[in-house]
Write an enzyme that holds these catalytic residues in place. Structure first.
Site, short mmCIF file in Angstrom:
data_model
loop_
_atom_site.label_atom_id
_atom_site.label_comp_id
_atom_site.label_asym_id
_atom_site.label_seq_id
_atom_site.Cartn_x
_atom_site.Cartn_y
_atom_site.Cartn_z
N THR A 201 0.85 -1.17 0.00
CA THR A 201 0.00 0.00 0.00
C THR A 201 0.90 1.23 0.00
O THR A 201 1.90 1.28 0.72
CB THR A 201 -0.96 0.01 1.22
OG1 THR A 201 -1.71 1.22 1.19
CG2 THR A 201 -0.25 -0.14 2.54
N HIS A 202 0.57 2.19 -0.88
CA HIS A 202 1.41 3.38 -1.06
C HIS A 202 0.53 4.62 -0.89
O HIS A 202 -0.57 4.68 -1.48
CB HIS A 202 2.05 3.35 -2.45
CG HIS A 202 2.92 4.53 -2.72
ND1 HIS A 202 4.18 4.68 -2.16
CD2 HIS A 202 2.72 5.63 -3.48
CE1 HIS A 202 4.70 5.83 -2.57
NE2 HIS A 202 3.85 6.42 -3.37
#
Ligand code: GRF
Length: 202
Positions: A110-111
Protein backbone atom coordinates in the site's frame (compact mmCIF):
# COMPACT_ATOMS: atom_id res chain seq x y z
CA UNK A 1 -5.91 -17.84 3.78
CA UNK A 2 -2.69 -17.20 5.67
CA UNK A 3 -1.35 -13.61 5.73
CA UNK A 4 2.09 -12.40 6.73
CA UNK A 5 2.20 -8.63 7.22
CA UNK A 6 5.43 -6.61 7.02
CA UNK A 7 5.71 -3.30 8.89
CA UNK A 8 8.39 -0.68 9.65
CA UNK A 9 6.50 1.81 11.79
CA UNK A 10 3.27 2.59 13.63
CA UNK A 11 1.35 -0.28 12.03
CA UNK A 12 -2.07 1.39 11.80
CA UNK A 13 -2.71 -0.43 8.52
CA UNK A 14 -1.82 -3.68 10.31
CA UNK A 15 -4.18 -2.70 13.12
CA UNK A 16 -6.99 -2.14 10.62
CA UNK A 17 -6.48 -5.68 9.31
CA UNK A 18 -6.34 -7.10 12.85
CA UNK A 19 -9.56 -5.29 13.80
CA UNK A 20 -11.37 -6.36 10.62
CA UNK A 21 -10.44 -10.00 11.19
CA UNK A 22 -11.37 -9.83 14.87
CA UNK A 23 -14.74 -8.26 14.02
CA UNK A 24 -15.69 -10.47 11.08
CA UNK A 25 -13.90 -13.60 12.19
CA UNK A 26 -11.08 -15.08 10.11
CA UNK A 27 -13.52 -17.41 8.36
CA UNK A 28 -15.85 -14.69 7.13
CA UNK A 29 -13.02 -12.29 6.34
CA UNK A 30 -11.20 -15.03 4.46
CA UNK A 31 -7.81 -14.67 6.07
CA UNK A 32 -5.87 -14.73 9.32
CA UNK A 33 -2.59 -12.98 10.09
CA UNK A 34 -0.15 -15.75 10.98
CA UNK A 35 2.91 -13.55 11.54
CA UNK A 36 4.14 -9.95 11.44
CA UNK A 37 7.67 -9.10 10.31
CA UNK A 38 9.71 -5.91 10.49
CA UNK A 39 13.08 -4.60 9.37
CA UNK A 40 13.74 -3.00 12.74
CA UNK A 41 13.10 -3.66 16.44
CA UNK A 42 10.77 -1.79 18.73
CA UNK A 43 8.27 -0.37 16.25
CA UNK A 44 4.63 0.03 17.31
CA UNK A 45 3.59 -2.36 14.54
CA UNK A 46 5.40 -5.20 16.32
CA UNK A 47 3.78 -4.25 19.63
CA UNK A 48 0.36 -4.37 17.96
CA UNK A 49 1.08 -7.91 16.76
CA UNK A 50 2.33 -9.00 20.17
CA UNK A 51 -0.81 -7.59 21.83
CA UNK A 52 -2.84 -9.66 19.38
CA UNK A 53 -0.81 -12.78 20.24
CA UNK A 54 0.66 -13.01 16.75
CA UNK A 55 4.24 -14.27 16.23
CA UNK A 56 6.72 -11.60 15.08
CA UNK A 57 10.15 -11.59 13.48
CA UNK A 58 12.75 -8.93 12.69
CA UNK A 59 15.38 -9.03 9.94
CA UNK A 60 17.68 -6.00 9.96
CA UNK A 61 19.70 -5.17 6.86
CA UNK A 62 22.77 -4.29 8.94
CA UNK A 63 22.85 -7.80 10.43
CA UNK A 64 23.75 -9.24 7.04
CA UNK A 65 26.86 -9.03 4.89
CA UNK A 66 24.92 -7.88 1.86
CA UNK A 67 21.51 -6.71 0.78
CA UNK A 68 21.00 -9.97 -1.09
CA UNK A 69 21.68 -11.98 2.09
CA UNK A 70 19.15 -9.86 3.99
CA UNK A 71 16.63 -10.35 1.21
CA UNK A 72 17.10 -14.12 1.31
CA UNK A 73 16.84 -14.14 5.12
CA UNK A 74 13.63 -12.10 5.01
CA UNK A 75 12.19 -14.44 2.39
CA UNK A 76 13.14 -17.43 4.54
CA UNK A 77 11.51 -15.92 7.63
CA UNK A 78 8.30 -15.18 5.72
CA UNK A 79 8.29 -18.63 4.06
CA UNK A 80 8.50 -20.26 7.47
CA UNK A 81 4.91 -19.12 8.10
CA UNK A 82 3.65 -20.58 4.81
CA UNK A 83 1.69 -17.47 3.72
CA UNK A 84 -0.82 -17.40 0.91
CA UNK A 85 -0.48 -13.62 0.72
CA UNK A 86 2.18 -11.22 2.02
CA UNK A 87 1.13 -7.63 2.77
CA UNK A 88 3.56 -4.72 3.04
CA UNK A 89 1.78 -2.22 5.28
CA UNK A 90 4.25 0.59 5.74
CA UNK A 91 7.25 -1.69 5.21
CA UNK A 92 9.97 0.72 4.14
CA UNK A 93 12.49 -1.57 2.45
CA UNK A 94 12.68 -2.61 -1.20
CA UNK A 95 12.77 -6.41 -1.47
CA UNK A 96 15.07 -8.14 -3.95
CA UNK A 97 15.12 -10.97 -6.44
CA UNK A 98 14.95 -13.86 -3.97
CA UNK A 99 11.92 -12.45 -2.16
CA UNK A 100 10.13 -11.73 -5.44
CA UNK A 101 11.02 -15.16 -6.83
CA UNK A 102 9.23 -16.72 -3.86
CA UNK A 103 6.36 -14.28 -3.26
CA UNK A 104 5.94 -12.31 -6.48
CA UNK A 105 2.31 -12.37 -7.56
CA UNK A 106 1.11 -12.68 -3.96
CA UNK A 107 2.91 -9.73 -2.38
CA UNK A 108 0.74 -6.62 -1.95
CA UNK A 109 1.88 -3.11 -1.00
CA UNK A 110 0.00 0.00 0.00
CA UNK A 111 1.41 3.38 -1.06
CA UNK A 112 0.14 6.80 0.13
CA UNK A 113 -0.16 8.39 -3.32
CA UNK A 114 -1.95 7.79 -6.61
CA UNK A 115 0.66 5.75 -8.50
CA UNK A 116 2.29 6.22 -10.91
CA UNK A 117 2.45 9.69 -9.40
CA UNK A 118 4.80 10.20 -6.47
CA UNK A 119 6.37 6.77 -5.99
CA UNK A 120 9.04 6.15 -3.36
CA UNK A 121 9.49 6.86 0.30
CA UNK A 122 8.04 10.41 0.34
CA UNK A 123 4.84 10.16 -1.70
CA UNK A 124 2.82 12.41 0.62
CA UNK A 125 5.48 15.10 0.85
CA UNK A 126 6.09 15.01 -2.92
CA UNK A 127 2.40 15.40 -3.79
CA UNK A 128 2.10 18.34 -1.39
CA UNK A 129 5.25 20.00 -2.72
CA UNK A 130 4.08 19.53 -6.29
CA UNK A 131 0.81 21.32 -5.55
CA UNK A 132 -1.41 18.36 -6.42
CA UNK A 133 -5.09 19.14 -5.69
CA UNK A 134 -5.95 15.50 -5.18
CA UNK A 135 -3.77 12.64 -4.08
CA UNK A 136 -4.64 9.38 -2.34
CA UNK A 137 -3.45 5.83 -1.90
CA UNK A 138 -2.77 2.81 -4.06
CA UNK A 139 -2.87 -0.89 -3.23
CA UNK A 140 -0.81 -2.82 -5.76
CA UNK A 141 1.14 -6.02 -6.32
CA UNK A 142 4.88 -5.60 -5.84
CA UNK A 143 7.08 -6.19 -8.89
CA UNK A 144 10.80 -5.65 -9.37
CA UNK A 145 10.44 -1.88 -9.54
CA UNK A 146 9.69 0.67 -6.80
CA UNK A 147 5.92 1.07 -6.47
CA UNK A 148 5.47 0.00 -10.11
CA UNK A 149 3.52 -3.26 -9.86
CA UNK A 150 -0.04 -3.87 -11.16
CA UNK A 151 -2.59 -1.65 -9.39
CA UNK A 152 -5.43 -3.38 -7.54
CA UNK A 153 -7.32 -0.38 -6.12
CA UNK A 154 -6.93 3.34 -5.43
CA UNK A 155 -8.59 5.88 -3.17
CA UNK A 156 -8.70 9.65 -3.76
CA UNK A 157 -8.06 12.26 -1.07
CA UNK A 158 -8.48 16.03 -1.53
CA UNK A 159 -5.45 18.18 -0.68
CA UNK A 160 -6.41 21.15 1.50
CA UNK A 161 -4.67 24.54 1.44
CA UNK A 162 -3.83 24.26 5.15
CA UNK A 163 -2.38 20.75 4.84
CA UNK A 164 1.09 19.94 6.00
CA UNK A 165 2.60 16.50 5.35
CA UNK A 166 1.37 14.86 8.54
CA UNK A 167 -2.18 16.21 8.31
CA UNK A 168 -2.46 15.06 4.71
CA UNK A 169 -0.89 11.69 5.50
CA UNK A 170 -3.34 11.11 8.35
CA UNK A 171 -6.25 11.85 6.04
CA UNK A 172 -4.79 9.53 3.40
CA UNK A 173 -4.34 6.79 5.97
CA UNK A 174 -8.05 6.93 6.87
CA UNK A 175 -8.84 6.00 3.25
CA UNK A 176 -5.87 3.67 2.93
CA UNK A 177 -6.79 1.51 5.91
CA UNK A 178 -10.30 0.93 4.60
CA UNK A 179 -9.01 0.24 1.08
CA UNK A 180 -6.40 -2.25 2.29
CA UNK A 181 -8.90 -4.15 4.47
CA UNK A 182 -11.36 -4.34 1.58
CA UNK A 183 -8.78 -5.42 -1.02
CA UNK A 184 -7.00 -8.02 1.13
CA UNK A 185 -10.31 -9.57 2.10
CA UNK A 186 -11.46 -9.79 -1.53
CA UNK A 187 -8.14 -11.24 -2.73
CA UNK A 188 -8.28 -13.83 0.04
CA UNK A 189 -11.94 -14.77 -0.39
CA UNK A 190 -12.35 -14.62 -4.16
CA UNK A 191 -8.95 -15.41 -5.62
CA UNK A 192 -7.50 -13.29 -8.44
CA UNK A 193 -5.52 -13.31 -11.66
CA UNK A 194 -2.84 -10.84 -12.76
CA UNK A 195 -3.01 -10.22 -16.51
CA UNK A 196 -0.21 -7.85 -17.47
CA UNK A 197 -1.08 -4.54 -15.80
CA UNK A 198 -4.59 -5.68 -14.91
CA UNK A 199 -5.67 -7.45 -11.74
CA UNK A 200 -8.86 -9.47 -12.06
CA UNK A 201 -10.47 -10.45 -8.75
CA UNK A 202 -12.94 -13.28 -9.31
C1 GRF B 1 1.28 4.12 5.18
O1 GRF B 1 0.64 5.31 4.73
C2 GRF B 1 2.00 3.47 4.04
O2 GRF B 1 1.35 3.62 2.79
C3 GRF B 1 3.29 4.25 4.02
O3 GRF B 1 3.63 4.42 5.37
C4 GRF B 1 2.42 4.43 6.13
C5 GRF B 1 2.55 3.37 7.18
O4 GRF B 1 1.62 3.62 8.15
N1 GRF B 1 4.33 3.51 3.32
P1 GRF B 1 1.36 2.50 9.30
O5 GRF B 1 2.73 2.01 9.75
O6 GRF B 1 0.54 1.42 8.69
O7 GRF B 1 0.63 3.28 10.37
Amino acid sequence: KRLVVLVSGSGTNLQALLDAIATAGAGAYGAEIVAVGADREGVEGLARAERAGIPTFVRKVKDYGSRAEWDAALAEAVAGHEPDLVVSAGFMKIVGKEFLARFGGRFVNTHPALLPSFPGAHGVRDALAYGARVTGCTVHFVDDGVDTGPIIAQGVVEVRDEDDESALHERIKEVERRLLVEVVGRLARNGYRIEGRKVVIQ
